[in-house]
Design an enzyme around this catalytic site. Structure first.
Site, PDB file in Angstrom:
ATOM      1  N   HIS A 233       0.833  -1.203   0.000  1.00 11.47           N
ATOM      2  CA  HIS A 233       0.000   0.000   0.000  1.00 11.47           C
ATOM      3  C   HIS A 233       0.868   1.253   0.000  1.00 11.47           C
ATOM      4  O   HIS A 233       2.076   1.197   0.238  1.00 11.47           O
ATOM      5  CB  HIS A 233      -0.930   0.022   1.224  1.00 11.47           C
TER       6      HIS A 233
ATOM      7  N   ASP B 121       0.443   5.090   1.909  1.00 12.83           N
ATOM      8  CA  ASP B 121      -0.322   5.532   3.074  1.00 12.83           C
ATOM      9  C   ASP B 121      -1.479   6.464   2.717  1.00 12.83           C
ATOM     10  O   ASP B 121      -1.322   7.422   1.955  1.00 12.83           O
ATOM     11  CB  ASP B 121       0.608   6.245   4.073  1.00 12.83           C
TER      12      ASP B 121
ATOM     13  N   HIS C 218       4.802   0.206   0.079  1.00 14.71           N
ATOM     14  CA  HIS C 218       5.533  -0.573   1.077  1.00 14.71           C
ATOM     15  C   HIS C 218       4.636  -1.661   1.643  1.00 14.71           C
ATOM     16  O   HIS C 218       3.408  -1.612   1.555  1.00 14.71           O
ATOM     17  CB  HIS C 218       6.070   0.326   2.197  1.00 14.71           C
TER      18      HIS C 218
ATOM     19  N   ARG D 199       5.418   6.692  14.080  1.00 18.45           N
ATOM     20  CA  ARG D 199       5.170   7.062  12.683  1.00 18.45           C
ATOM     21  C   ARG D 199       4.639   8.479  12.568  1.00 18.45           C
ATOM     22  O   ARG D 199       3.767   8.904  13.342  1.00 18.45           O
ATOM     23  CB  ARG D 199       4.154   6.093  12.049  1.00 18.45           C
TER      24      ARG D 199
END
Length: 288
Positions: A102, A104, A261, A276
């Site tokens: 995917h 983000d 990723h 994150r």
């Protein structure tokens, strides 16, 4: 402030570079930042190993790339006092959630430019992240396939990414008091080009994201399924990929506009703890 310039070393033929010679707990000079910025646009994924940084220091360095994002639906999963910093914590009581290629947050109209991920605790085995070069994913397609995809868009829906297809992720949110069905009930799907133009480099990149994409527009349902199946397999081509094996203290920053990723969920029941950050981006576009 360090006056030394960082050393940039590619980590694979396809994508990614290791950046050494920078201590991100200290201010980064403008000259060193220019080296980092150029490497970001050239290699798309940057690995800063061996960093010992605080939440504030991760935020400060990441903000050099652009404004930091706050996601209202993830606030219960953030560091206290730092709503931009999402805590990704998996262990024996909390299995990893998303195990799919995917980019983000593609289900929003202005998806993040990039992502900053800092390794606080790494599992004894497993837990690698794969990164794919979506410039090459587009450029290695045949000319007729490129021409077809340039004409098409895809529908991205947040409700798919946080729905029953991703049960562990949904369960994690509910444990934090977040009801995905209620949270996203009024959020409409968005439409993005299948091929997007990078606003900095001008290069074209394939832009799909399996958790979010529901269909390709302008073709029949069966054609959409066939195209998506083909593109998903194409993204997995080994020659497009760098596999990062995490070490405590690694900071990795990647460009969501030209990469995908996959966080490999093979480390249960070992612990993995990451911080994150998302960097604000723009609405994807295609320049013909």
């Amino acid at each position: 402030m360090s006056g030394t310039l960082p050393v940039i070393e590619p980590v694979s033929p396809a994508i990614g570079a290791r950046v050494t010679g920078l201590d991100l707990s200290q201010d980064v000079s403008d000259q060193a930042w220019k080296t980092v910025q150029d490497a970001f646009h050239q290699y798309n994924v940057l690995v800063f190993p061996g960093q010992d940084i605080s939440v504030e220091q991760q935020k400060s360095f990441t903000a050099r790339f652009g404004p930091l994002m706050t996601h209202s639906h993830l606030l219960p999963m953030t560091v206290e006092g730092h709503p931009e910093v999402m805590v990704l914590h998996n262990n024996e009581q909390k299995p990893p959630g998303l195990n799919d290629w995917h980019t983000d947050n593609s289900g929003w109209s202005e998806p993040p430019l990039g992502t900053s991920l800092y390794a606080k605790v790494t599992p004894k085995v497993g837990g690698d992240t794969l990164y794919g070069n979506m410039y090459l994913a587009y450029e290695t397609l045949s000319a007729p396939m490129q021409e077809l995809l340039l004409q098409l868009t895809a529908t991205h829906d947040v409700r798919k990414a946080f729905g029953p297809d991703y049960g562990n992720l949904q369960k994690s949110l509910r444990k934090k008091g977040i009801d995905p069905d209620q949270q996203f009930a009024g959020q409409d799907p968005v439409e993005h080009p299948l091929i997007r133009t990078h606003p900095e480099t001008g290069r074209r990149a394939l832009y799909i994201s399996n958790p979010y994409v529901t269909r390709i527009n302008g073709v029949t349902e069966s054609e959409s399924r066939a195209l998506l199946d083909f593109l998903r397999r194409h993204i997995e081509t080994n020659e497009l990929i760098y596999r990062h094996r995490w070490t405590q203290g690694d900071l990795v920053i990647w460009d969501n506009r030209c990469t995908q990723h996959l966080a490999v969920a093979d480390y249960f029941p070992h612990e993995r703890l990451m911080h994150r950050l998302n960097i604000a981006g723009e609405k994807p576009f295609l320049k013909l």
